[in-house]
Design a protein around this motif. Structure first.
Motif, PDB file in Angstrom:
ATOM      1  N   LEU A 284      34.211  34.750  36.129  1.00 55.12           N
ATOM      2  CA  LEU A 284      34.417  35.625  37.281  1.00 55.12           C
ATOM      3  C   LEU A 284      34.474  34.810  38.576  1.00 55.12           C
ATOM      4  CD1 LEU A 284      34.720  38.619  37.965  1.00 55.12           C
ATOM      5  CD2 LEU A 284      32.255  38.710  38.297  1.00 55.12           C
ATOM      6  N   GLY A 285      33.577  33.846  38.719  1.00 57.44           N
ATOM      7  CA  GLY A 285      33.593  32.975  39.895  1.00 57.44           C
ATOM      8  C   GLY A 285      34.868  32.160  39.968  1.00 57.44           C
ATOM      9  N   THR A 286      35.314  31.653  38.829  1.00 62.81           N
ATOM     10  CA  THR A 286      36.560  30.878  38.786  1.00 62.81           C
ATOM     11  C   THR A 286      37.756  31.751  39.152  1.00 62.81           C
ATOM     12  OG1 THR A 286      35.600  29.448  37.088  1.00 62.81           O
ATOM     13  CG2 THR A 286      37.990  29.395  37.329  1.00 62.81           C
ATOM     14  N   LEU A 287      37.769  32.979  38.660  1.00 64.61           N
ATOM     15  CA  LEU A 287      38.855  33.913  38.984  1.00 64.61           C
ATOM     16  C   LEU A 287      38.894  34.212  40.480  1.00 64.61           C
ATOM     17  CD1 LEU A 287      41.093  35.920  38.075  1.00 64.61           C
ATOM     18  CD2 LEU A 287      39.270  37.621  37.884  1.00 64.61           C
ATOM     19  N   PHE A 288      37.726  34.516  41.074  1.00 67.19           N
ATOM     20  CA  PHE A 288      37.679  34.781  42.507  1.00 67.19           C
ATOM     21  C   PHE A 288      38.135  33.555  43.308  1.00 67.19           C
ATOM     22  CE2 PHE A 288      34.132  38.207  42.163  1.00 67.19           C
ATOM     23  CZ  PHE A 288      35.072  39.140  41.797  1.00 67.19           C
ATOM     24  N   GLY A 289      37.697  32.374  42.893  1.00 64.65           N
ATOM     25  CA  GLY A 289      38.106  31.145  43.576  1.00 64.65           C
ATOM     26  C   GLY A 289      39.605  30.917  43.483  1.00 64.65           C
ATOM     27  N   ALA A 290      40.176  31.190  42.309  1.00 61.29           N
ATOM     28  CA  ALA A 290      41.617  31.016  42.128  1.00 61.29           C
ATOM     29  C   ALA A 290      42.404  31.997  42.995  1.00 61.29           C
ATOM     30  CB  ALA A 290      41.986  31.192  40.655  1.00 61.29           C
ATOM     31  N   ILE A 291      41.914  33.223  43.098  1.00 59.47           N
ATOM     32  CA  ILE A 291      42.575  34.214  43.961  1.00 59.47           C
ATOM     33  C   ILE A 291      42.553  33.744  45.406  1.00 59.47           C
ATOM     34  CG2 ILE A 291      42.382  36.549  44.908  1.00 59.47           C
ATOM     35  CD1 ILE A 291      41.405  37.415  42.091  1.00 59.47           C
TER      36      ILE A 291
END
Length: 162
Positions: free
Chosen positions: A70-77
């Motif tokens: 989830l953290g990686t997804l938010f960072g990628a966004i």
């Protein structure tokens, strides 16, 4: 809630303020939040280790994996919303993005909603999962932004200084 609103306001204020001036110091300001968060989370974990009457334990592996994803997804966004440009004066500036403020508000709302949903978890587990998610979010966004900046910075140098 008031603290969250102040944080949202400060993030938006500093992002808008940062657009006006060029990025200085070789882009160290882009990556410095990673170092700050690492130090702050280290202090937080040391405090979690010493809570009277509460034994320290890690969350389940799958919970940490989901928090990390989830953290990686938010960072990628956030990384997709961040870009830089070289202007007429030869300096590098943050490229204006009209949707950035909406994306960051949406991510903060999602994080608050998930936090409220998982409040029934053990305090230590909840705190560690939140820290994992936030740390990876900041790392992906800021390190990726720094790489974008450095690529533009190296490509922008005059031929005689290469």
């Amino acid at each position: 809630m008031a603290i969250v609103l102040v944080i949202i306001g400060l993030v938006l204020f500093f992002k808008m303020k940062g657009r006006k001036g060029p990025i200085k110091g070789g882009g160290f300001g882009i990556i410095s939040p990673v170092l700050f968060v690492l130090v702050m989370f280290s202090f937080s974990i040391s405090q979690l280790l010493h809570i009277p009457g509460e034994p320290f334990h890690l969350p389940a592996f799958w919970e940490m994996l989901i928090a990390g994803l989830l953290g990686t997804l938010f960072g990628a966004i956030m990384l997709t919303q961040t870009s830089y440009e070289v202007r007429e004066d030869g300096l590098i500036y943050s490229k204006p993005n009209k949707t950035f403020k909406y994306v960051i508000i949406a991510i903060i709302v999602i994080r608050i909603t998930l936090s409220q949903y998982f409040k029934s978890m053990d305090y230590i587990e909840f705190t560690l999962l939140t820290m994992i998610s936030a740390f990876l979010y900041i790392c992906v966004w800021r390190i990726g932004s720094y790489i974008k900046f450095r690529k533009l910075h190296v490509g922008n140098r005059p031929a005689e200084s290469r």
